[in-house]
Design a protein around this motif. Structure first.
Motif, PDB file in Angstrom:
ATOM      1  N   VAL A 262       0.857  -1.183   0.000  1.00 20.08           N
ATOM      2  CA  VAL A 262       0.000   0.000   0.000  1.00 20.08           C
ATOM      3  C   VAL A 262       0.891   1.230   0.000  1.00 20.08           C
ATOM      4  CG1 VAL A 262      -1.721   1.299   1.323  1.00 20.08           C
ATOM      5  CG2 VAL A 262      -1.911  -1.180   1.137  1.00 20.08           C
ATOM      6  N   ALA A 263       0.537   2.213  -0.809  1.00 22.37           N
ATOM      7  CA  ALA A 263       1.340   3.433  -0.920  1.00 22.37           C
ATOM      8  C   ALA A 263       1.237   4.257   0.351  1.00 22.37           C
ATOM      9  CB  ALA A 263       0.866   4.258  -2.118  1.00 22.37           C
ATOM     10  N   PRO A 264       2.278   5.038   0.663  1.00 23.22           N
ATOM     11  CA  PRO A 264       2.186   5.936   1.817  1.00 23.22           C
ATOM     12  C   PRO A 264       1.144   7.015   1.593  1.00 23.22           C
ATOM     13  CG  PRO A 264       4.195   6.358   0.561  1.00 23.22           C
ATOM     14  CD  PRO A 264       3.584   5.123  -0.006  1.00 23.22           C
ATOM     15  N   ARG A 265       0.763   7.654   2.675  1.00 19.23           N
ATOM     16  CA  ARG A 265      -0.301   8.659   2.601  1.00 19.23           C
ATOM     17  C   ARG A 265       0.044   9.775   1.619  1.00 19.23           C
ATOM     18  NH1 ARG A 265      -3.026  11.805   7.803  1.00 19.23           N
ATOM     19  NH2 ARG A 265      -4.580  12.982   6.601  1.00 19.23           N
ATOM     20  N   GLY A 266       1.311  10.156   1.542  1.00 21.74           N
ATOM     21  CA  GLY A 266       1.725  11.222   0.635  1.00 21.74           C
ATOM     22  C   GLY A 266       1.536  10.880  -0.825  1.00 21.74           C
ATOM     23  N   GLU A 267       1.381   9.598  -1.129  1.00 21.94           N
ATOM     24  CA  GLU A 267       1.127   9.157  -2.500  1.00 21.94           C
ATOM     25  C   GLU A 267      -0.311   8.691  -2.673  1.00 21.94           C
ATOM     26  OE1 GLU A 267       4.112   6.213  -3.239  1.00 21.94           O
ATOM     27  OE2 GLU A 267       5.701   7.703  -3.505  1.00 21.94           O
ATOM     28  N   GLY A 268      -1.164   9.107  -1.744  1.00 20.51           N
ATOM     29  CA  GLY A 268      -2.582   8.803  -1.850  1.00 20.51           C
ATOM     30  C   GLY A 268      -3.063   7.671  -0.982  1.00 20.51           C
ATOM     31  N   GLY A 269      -2.117   6.842  -0.478  1.00 24.20           N
ATOM     32  CA  GLY A 269      -2.491   5.794   0.453  1.00 24.20           C
ATOM     33  C   GLY A 269      -3.247   4.628  -0.139  1.00 24.20           C
ATOM     34  N   GLY A 270      -3.349   4.532  -1.455  1.00 22.75           N
ATOM     35  CA  GLY A 270      -4.081   3.435  -2.069  1.00 22.75           C
ATOM     36  C   GLY A 270      -3.215   2.206  -2.260  1.00 22.75           C
ATOM     37  N   VAL A 271      -3.783   1.191  -2.904  1.00 25.38           N
ATOM     38  CA  VAL A 271      -3.029  -0.012  -3.233  1.00 25.38           C
ATOM     39  C   VAL A 271      -1.970   0.354  -4.268  1.00 25.38           C
ATOM     40  CG1 VAL A 271      -3.165  -2.347  -4.175  1.00 25.38           C
ATOM     41  CG2 VAL A 271      -5.035  -1.459  -2.775  1.00 25.38           C
TER      42      VAL A 271
END
Length: 421
Positions: A262-271
């Motif tokens: 899962v991407a970090p929050r700064g990159e949207g936090g999505g899968v």
């Protein structure tokens, strides 16, 4: 090689999932296609929920992705009202809420996102609404009609796209509207202060009141009914209903429990997916709101919640599932309709990343284009407001990643396609 007699499971029966199923059949896949939706509604498009359907200009049938008979005709097994509760990657199985286990050869996660809740006292009152699903929109449309007939007060929490579109719809019914937003302008994080102020003026001219630089700290009510909202600036704002539009959170629980990246929050936090929309598991893909995808043109990971991403991302993921070479590089795009203003936005200009905004046309007459440029005069994003048939030209400027002359960009006499020279 893809087994054409295999089973492809799509988790999420929204626009991305439905278009992925359509593409699998259009590309000649003859195996099983199973489309799982936790809603009981057949797949529908969401933009109308805050636009035409909410205003009363459209009815339910206009929102459908396909006619009801399409799924059986194309042998797409549609399971509605069945949430996926677990993903076993080792066994290649998806488990449903009723205990059913479905085996897959390849799987697409199109689980979307959920409205971010307002976490203050009184947020659980019956008169506090969110807008994400068709039943939400049906209830809210009825509320807005009642408020309009009775000259009632609507309080909108959040001045993003959903909040402003709801405000415009409410004013169309004749309701009194106040919008509370902690930022100094509406759409501050999306458009910045320059164009955020433009939208504030648009809504004020239509009778909307703003409480900017303020946050709701409590919703006051009695017997489930909303009476007022309190803010951290000491205001008590009368309200008969509240709509919360403070963003959305990607529905990654299934992916996270299965151990997918899962991407970090700064990159949207999505899968996290690559440019082919493939996750960290080579047989699992993700598209739509839930996917945080590497964008090969913009050179960064993005999670895009807008309609066009679901419309185009679902088919791209389907082709990748079939083993085709896919590089999903569409320029992010969204649109909005508010009062007499229609606009389209292409590109991505994060707060603090652009150096200037260049306007072409007359913003005072609400017929103009705006461009967000970086320090090297490259176009990061562009918005056309009541100017049509230019979105493709705007996207070419963004895609080029080449510097432009800001004076030529601002000059309506210079065709957009000639700005790059």
């Amino acid at each position: 090689m893809v087994d054409t007699n295999g089973t492809f499971v799509i988790v999420g029966a929204g626009l991305a999932g439905a278009k992925a199923a359509e593409t699998l059949r259009a590309e000649g896949f003859t195996g099983r296609v199973i489309l799982l939706g936790d809603e009981r509604e057949e797949p529908y498009e969401r933009p109308g929920l805050s636009k035409g359907f909410l205003t009363g200009a459209e009815e339910r049938d206009a929102l459908r992705v396909h006619e009801p008979a399409w799924y059986a005709a194309h042998e797409v097994e549609l399971h509605l009202g069945q949430p996926a509760t677990a993903l076993d990657r080792a066994a290649k199985e998806v488990r449903l809420g009723d205990g059913t286990a479905l085996r897959y050869d390849r799987l697409l996660l199109a689980t979307g996102s959920s409205p971010r809740p307002l976490q203050v006292p009184g947020a659980d009152l019956a008169g506090v609404h969110v807008l994400r699903r068709l039943p939400h929109a049906e209830r809210l449309r009825s509320v807005l009609r009642t408020l309009g007939r009775e000259n009632g007060q609507l309080l909108v929490v959040g001045a993003g796209w959903i909040g402003l579109e709801v405000a415009a719809a409410a004013r169309g019914y004749g309701a009194e509207v106040t919008v509370v937003e902690p930022q100094p302008t509406p759409l501050h994080g999306v458009l910045g202060p320059e164009l955020g102020a433009f939208f504030a003026d648009l809504h004020r001219e239509h009778g909307v009141s703003f409480q900017l630089g303020a946050s709701v700290t409590e919703v006051v009510g009695q017997d489930g009914m909303v009476l007022a909202a309190l803010t951290d600036t000491g205001e008590e704002l009368p309200a008969h209903a509240v709509v919360v539009g403070i963003g959305a959170t990607p529905d990654t629980a299934l992916a996270e429990a299965a151990g997918l990246d899962v991407a970090p929050r700064g990159e949207g936090g999505g899968v996290a997916v690559d440019a082919s929309l493939r996750t960290s598991d080579p047989d699992v893909f993700a598209a739509g709101d839930v996917a945080s995808a590497w964008h090969p043109v913009l050179g960064r990971r993005l999670r895009v919640e807008h309609w066009a991403n679901a419309l185009n991302g679902g088919p791209a993921a389907a082709r990748a599932m079939l083993g085709q070479e896919v590089s999903y590089d569409r320029i992010p795009y969204f649109f909005s309709d508010q009062y007499e203003l229609g606009m389209e936005y292409s590109g991505f200009a994060a707060p603090g990343e652009y150096a200037q905004v260049v306007v072409r046309g007359d913003a005072g007459k609400r017929e103009f284009l705006a461009f967000w440029l970086d320090a090297e005069d490259r176009v990061l994003a562009g918005m056309n407001a009541n100017v049509w048939d230019v979105a493709e030209s705007v996207q070419r400027l963004v895609r080029s990643r080449r510097p432009v002359d800001p004076e030529r960009l601002a000059d309506p006499a210079v065709p957009l396609d000639a700005v790059l020279g």
